[in-house]
Every structure is written in structure tokens, then in C-alpha cells.
Design an enzyme around this catalytic site. Structure first.
Site, PDB file in Angstrom:
ATOM      1  CG  HIS A 297      13.642  -3.305  -2.057  1.00 24.16           C
ATOM      2  ND1 HIS A 297      14.024  -3.880  -0.850  1.00 24.16           N
ATOM      3  CD2 HIS A 297      12.468  -2.673  -1.827  1.00 24.16           C
ATOM      4  CE1 HIS A 297      13.107  -3.625   0.064  1.00 24.16           C
ATOM      5  NE2 HIS A 297      12.155  -2.886  -0.485  1.00 24.16           N
ATOM      6  CG  HIS A 353      14.194   0.150   1.856  1.00 19.58           C
ATOM      7  ND1 HIS A 353      13.813   0.878   0.729  1.00 19.58           N
ATOM      8  CD2 HIS A 353      13.196  -0.714   2.097  1.00 19.58           C
ATOM      9  CE1 HIS A 353      12.606   0.468   0.338  1.00 19.58           C
ATOM     10  NE2 HIS A 353      12.212  -0.503   1.138  1.00 19.58           N
ATOM     11  NE  ARG A 363      12.236  -5.915  11.663  1.00 14.79           N
ATOM     12  CZ  ARG A 363      12.102  -5.420  10.442  1.00 14.79           C
ATOM     13  NH1 ARG A 363      12.354  -6.213   9.382  1.00 14.79           N
ATOM     14  NH2 ARG A 363      11.716  -4.177  10.237  1.00 14.79           N
TER      15      ARG A 363
HETATM   16  C1  LIG Z   1       5.091  -3.924  -6.120  1.00 10.48           C
HETATM   17  C2  LIG Z   1       5.757  -4.623  -5.210  1.00 10.48           C
HETATM   18  C3  LIG Z   1       6.797  -5.626  -5.523  1.00 10.48           C
HETATM   19  C4  LIG Z   1       7.363  -5.963  -4.127  1.00 10.48           C
HETATM   20  C5  LIG Z   1       6.130  -5.816  -3.245  1.00 10.48           C
HETATM   21  C6  LIG Z   1       5.602  -4.502  -3.738  1.00 10.48           C
HETATM   22  O1  LIG Z   1       4.253  -4.314  -3.383  1.00 10.48           O
HETATM   23  C7  LIG Z   1       6.497  -3.373  -3.216  1.00 10.48           C
HETATM   24  C8  LIG Z   1       7.910  -3.866  -2.809  1.00 10.48           C
HETATM   25  C9  LIG Z   1       8.458  -4.937  -3.762  1.00 10.48           C
HETATM   26  C10 LIG Z   1       9.625  -5.792  -3.193  1.00 10.48           C
HETATM   27  C11 LIG Z   1       9.424  -6.041  -1.672  1.00 10.48           C
HETATM   28  C12 LIG Z   1      11.023  -5.177  -3.417  1.00 10.48           C
HETATM   29  C13 LIG Z   1      12.121  -6.195  -3.061  1.00 10.48           C
HETATM   30  C14 LIG Z   1      11.987  -7.467  -3.915  1.00 10.48           C
HETATM   31  C15 LIG Z   1      10.602  -8.145  -3.765  1.00 10.48           C
HETATM   32  C16 LIG Z   1      10.543  -9.275  -4.812  1.00 10.48           C
HETATM   33  C17 LIG Z   1      10.476  -8.811  -2.389  1.00 10.48           C
HETATM   34  O2  LIG Z   1      11.510  -9.093  -1.740  1.00 10.48           O
HETATM   35  O3  LIG Z   1       9.334  -9.130  -1.947  1.00 10.48           O
HETATM   36  C18 LIG Z   1       9.516  -7.064  -4.069  1.00 10.48           C
HETATM   37  C19 LIG Z   1       8.016  -7.371  -3.968  1.00 10.48           C
HETATM   38  C20 LIG Z   1       7.484  -8.397  -4.975  1.00 10.48           C
HETATM   39  O4  LIG Z   1       6.695  -9.266  -4.503  1.00 10.48           O
HETATM   40  O5  LIG Z   1       7.808  -8.347  -6.183  1.00 10.48           O
HETATM   41  O1  LIG Z   2      10.618  -5.546   6.762  1.00  9.02           O
HETATM   42  C1  LIG Z   2      11.176  -4.441   6.588  1.00  9.02           C
HETATM   43  O2  LIG Z   2      11.667  -3.781   7.517  1.00  9.02           O
HETATM   44  C2  LIG Z   2      11.268  -3.859   5.170  1.00  9.02           C
HETATM   45  C3  LIG Z   2      10.429  -4.618   4.174  1.00  9.02           C
HETATM   46  C4  LIG Z   2      10.417  -3.903   2.835  1.00  9.02           C
HETATM   47  O3  LIG Z   2      11.242  -3.053   2.535  1.00  9.02           O
HETATM   48  C5  LIG Z   2       9.377  -4.247   1.843  1.00  9.02           C
HETATM   49  O4  LIG Z   2       8.594  -5.207   2.099  1.00  9.02           O
HETATM   50  O5  LIG Z   2       9.344  -3.534   0.778  1.00  9.02           O
HETATM   51 FE   LIG Z   3      10.686  -1.951   0.721  1.00 11.60          FE
END
Ligand SMILES: C=C1C[C@]23C[C@@]1(O)CC[C@H]2[C@]1(C)CCC[C@@](C)(C(=O)O)[C@H]1[C@@H]3C(=O)O
Ligand SMILES: O=C(O)CCC(=O)C(=O)O
Ligand SMILES: [Fe+2]
Length: 440
Positions: A297, A353, A363
Site C-alpha cells: 500500500h 511498502h 513484532r
Molecule cells: C488512513 C489510514 C487507513 C490505514 C490506516 C491509515 O491511518 C493509514 C494507513 C492505512 C492502511 C494501513 C494501508 C494498508 C491497508 C489498511 C487497511 C491496513 O492494513 O490497516 C490501511 C489502514 C486502514 O485502517 O484502513
Molecule cells: O509495520 C510496519 O513496518 C509498516 C506498517 C504500515 O505501513 C502502516 O501501518 O501503514
Molecule cells: Fe503504511
């Protein structure tokens, strides 16, 4: 067939000793705990376009139960956690060379040192968009307390963590694998997210209030640690905004630069920011090569400050290869998000990333996501467009719209900003006008 062996984490770790994943008390495989789904909100979260028909029919049927997975008790990863090979491709061994920039020069350095820091940042942001910072002013004890607080929270029994479960349509709260939102490609992680803002809009310490009101008086101490941590994160974010402005050549005039006075378009833009703090917890995984801790993402937010423990797992896509970002003791990882890419008129890239997991060690990572005040219009400074002599790359938008898009319509992935700008052109018209999800 390229070996799918996942890089095992570095040998030493201050993290807790590794735990055998998946064994329940008596060693038998533990079925996922099914809880009745909370009543879907009126504007229920649409599944992303890529959602399978099954997911859509489940959503249409108003699924009556949401699986809640206790990731520490799964001997094999359940099917919803298996990711497509394209996303879970093996990691290229070579770590990414990421500059460690001393941002202390913005507090006590000279103009030449500030310019050198800006050059390091410009080089990083012109390629993979990641750099690390030292001299950040965050006390090592506070950083340790914040990481250890995450361990303390995520070690709680599931029923206790569920007291803080995420409010549908917002990013705040606890979630296990986002199983309350998605039916496939579930990330092997638990998260706890809450909003942070200070200044005129905050009559009291919002993070302390969040922990006290959501988890009770026993958690006020934990709230105080994160309140202090978020205050330092905002301070650091504004310093980095100055650094980015200088690196883009939009910086302060020579005299202001010589005087090192604070200010500038980006620093002012985020002075009344309302940001998101997220604690990520990645348990050991029985089949790490088939799943991901966080999928590929770009962060939709403006800037991410990531404090990771020393286990390793963050990876950046560079020239088609996934490259590990090695934890540097005492440093914090910085990356540009979609909102800053728009604020720079596309000159700096929000980079792809992901986070991988491993068999042996848990972790933890703490991500502070800098976000503008919800109603601020995201628009690059005139100089950004002029300097690049380029037309506007993205339309004006508010963070409230982009936040709502990621929480109610689209799972943030590799194309969020492009999908969002298309939705803006067609979407909101059909969207019932609802208040933007509060980040706090
Ligand atoms: C606005 C946001 C959506 C997510 C958290 C964040 O504050 C910034 C990163 C986004 C996220 C981590 C990107 C990957 C997918 C996601 C669903 C996750 O894995 O948590 C995203 C976050 C979300 O809760 O929507
Ligand atoms: O845990 C990490 O190293 C990356 C997490 C991340 O990319 C996110 O929460 O948006
Ligand atoms: Fe991220």
C-alpha cells in the site's frame, strides 16, 4: 520456483521471547472465535471493487457473524489470510540503503547543515520516498515505554481488547486482522488506533481521555505515555515539514533560513493537524510466506513516522523488488503519503511498502500518521506547481473525503489516490452527506 523462504528476523531482539504460534492451551487447534457482527452502520462500508462476488453477497445478506481470529492460537493460517503470490512475493535479500538524516540541525544547527539534510531528503524522496531520522528529540525512555505499552495492550485477553473494538466507518479502536471489514487478504496483525490533536481544539489531553473512556481508569497510565508520545510526534512532524519544504526548494527566504525561523506553507498547513496514532502488533506466524502483516500500500495520509522494534519486517518496493528497511537503533522511519504527494503536486512520491511476518518473533511498530484538519483543502503551494512548471496533478480535496473513502468505500492499496480522484469526480454525489468519521 524461487524459494519462498521468508527472511528470518535478525537474531537479537529486545522483543519478548518467541512464542509457539497457534497452540491453544491443550495444544489442539483453536477454531476462530465467532462473535455476532455489530449492527452495520447505515452507510455500511462498501467492499472494494476487487471484492469477490462471495464477499459482496455476504455483505448484501448482512453477514450475521464476524469471525474474530485470535492470531496467537492458529496452528495453520486460515484461508482468508492467504495473499495472492503477487502481493506476497519473496523479499529480495538486499536491504534498502536509506539515509539517516539528523533533523536536530533544525533546532540547533546552522543553515549549511540544514541544507545538507534537505539534500539527503530530496535524494531519498526523488526515488523510494523513505528516509530515517535521528536527532528527533524523542527520549529513548519514552520510545521504549510506547513500544512496551503496545506489548502490554496486545497481551490482554481478546475480550478485554474487544472493549476498544473499532467503531465501524472510523479508523479508531482495536481490530484483529480487520476481520470486521474484509473477508479476504486479511493481514496477520492486530492494531490499536486513536486520534491525536492538541492546541485550541483540545480542551483536555485527547489520548488520555480516549484510553480512560474506552478501557477504564486502569489504562490512564498507558494513555499518558501515548499522549506524550503523540505530542513529540507532532513536534517532529512539523520539523520534517520544514525540511521537506526546504528540500523542494520552496523554502524560507535566505534571511529566514539564516535565522532558522520556523514557518512555511507546509508547517502552517499542519499546525492544527488532527492525526492518527496506530500501534501494530504482528504475532509470530505459522506460515509467514503465505500471508502478510500489512499488505502492499501507499499511506493515504501526509507523512508517516514509524518507530519499529528491532525485529524487522518493513519492506519498500524499489524497481520491482521488495527491499527490507533495517531497523536502526534510535532512528525513526519516515515516508511520504498520498496527501503530501498531492501537496507537492506529485514531485514527491508516496511509495509502496508492506510488512512481512516471521515464524519466531512477534513484532511491534508504532505508526504516527500526520493528517490535516479534516476540512482543510489539500492544494499544493503555487510555487510547487510553478517550480515544476507542471499542471496540477490532483484536484483539490479535503482529508475528510479521503479518510471517508478509505474507511467506507475502498481498502487502501497501491492505487488509492487514483481511485479516490475518480470517486471524487463521480462518487460523493451519490454519497449521503454524513459527518466525516472522527479520527479521535
Ligand atoms: C488512513 C489510514 C487507513 C490505514 C490506516 C491509515 O491511518 C493509514 C494507513 C492505512 C492502511 C494501513 C494501508 C494498508 C491497508 C489498511 C487497511 C491496513 O492494513 O490497516 C490501511 C489502514 C486502514 O485502517 O484502513
Ligand atoms: O509495520 C510496519 O513496518 C509498516 C506498517 C504500515 O505501513 C502502516 O501501518 O501503514
Ligand atoms: Fe503504511
Amino acid at each position: 520456483m524461487v524459494s519462498r523462504a521468508r527472511q528470518e528476523p535478525r537474531s537479537s531482539s529486545s522483543s519478548s521471547s518467541s512464542k509457539r504460534a497457534g497452540a491453544s492451551m491443550d495444544g489442539s487447534p483453536a477454531p476462530p472465535v465467532l462473535l455476532r457482527a455489530p449492527t452495520p452502520p447505515s452507510n455500511s462500508i462498501d467492499l472494494p471493487a476487487a471484492a469477490s462476488d462471495k464477499e459482496k453477497s455476504e455483505a448484501a445478506a448482512g453477514a450475521t457473524a464476524t469471525a474474530v481470529f485470535d492470531l496467537r492460537r492458529e496452528p495453520k493460517i486460515p484461508a482468508p489470510f492467504v495473499w495472492p503470490n503477487e502481493d506476497a512475493r519473496p523479499t529480495l535479500a538486499a536491504e534498502l540503503e536509506v539515509p539517516v538524516v539528523d533533523v536536530g540541525v533544525f533546532r540547533n544547527g546552522d543553515a549549511a547543515a540544514r541544507r545538507r539534510a534537505a539534500e539527503q531528503v530530496a535524494a531519498a524522496c526523488a526515488t523510494h520516498g523513505f528516509f530515517q531520522v535521528c536527532g528527533h528529540g524523542v527520549d529513548a525512555g519514552l520510545a521504549r515505554a510506547a513500544l512496551d505499552g503496545a506489548s502490554d495492550f496486545f497481551r490482554l485477553p481478546l475480550c478485554e481488547k474487544q472493549r476498544a473494538r473499532r467503531v465501524p466507518g472510523t479508523v479508531s479502536g482495536y481490530t484483529s486482522a480487520h476481520a470486521d471489514r474484509f473477508a479476504s487478504k486479511l493481514p496477520w496483525k492486530e492494531t490499536l488506533s486513536f486520534g491525536f490533536h492538541d492546541g485550541a481544539g483540545a480542551a483536555s489531553p485527547v489520548v488520555v481521555d480516549y484510553f480512560a473512556s474506552t478501557l477504564g481508569p486502569d489504562f490512564v497510565g498507558m494513555g499518558r505515555v501515548y499522549q506524550r508520545y503523540c505530542e513529540k510526534m507532532k513536534e517532529l512532524s512539523l520539523t520534517i515539514m520544514e525540511l521537506l519544504e526546504l528540500s523542494l526548494g520552496l523554502g524560507l527566504g535566505v534571511e529566514e533560513e539564516e535565522e532558522g525561523c520556523a514557518g512555511g506553507y507546509y508547517r502552517d498547513f499542519f499546525a492544527d493537524s488532527r492525526s492518527i496514532m496506530r500501534c501494530n502488533y504482528y504475532p509470530p506466524c505459522p506460515e509467514p510466506e503465505r500471508t502478510l502483516g500489512t499488505g502492499p500500500h501507499c499511506d493515504p495520509t501526509a507523512l508517516t513516522i514509524l518507530l519499529q522494534d528491532d525485529v524487522g519486517g518493513l519492506e519498500v518496493l524499489v524497481d520491482g523488488d521488495w527491499r527490507p528497511v533495517r531497523p536502526v537503533p534510535g532512528a525513526m522511519v519516515i515516508n511520504i503519503g498520498d496527501t503530501f504527494m498531492a501537496l507537492s503536486n506529485g514531485r514527491y512520491k508516496s511509495c509502496l511498502h508492506r510488512a512481512v511476518v516471521n515464524r519466531r518473533q512477534e513484532r511491534r511498530s508504532l505508526a504516527f500518521f500526520l493528517c490535516p484538519r479534516e476540512d482543510r483543502v489539500v492544494r499544493p503551494p503555487a510555487a510547487a506547481a510553478a517550480a515544476a512548471a507542471a499542471p496540477r496533478r490532483y484536484p483539490d480535496f479535503t482529508w475528510a473525503d479521503l479518510m471517508r473513502f478509505t474507511q467506507r468505500h475502498y481498502r487502501a492499496d497501491t492505487r488509492t489516490l487514483d481511485a479516490f480522484t475518480r470517486w471524487l469526480a463521480h462518487g460523493p454525489a451519490q454519497e449521503p452527506t454524513t459527518a466525516p468519521p472522527a479520527a479521535t
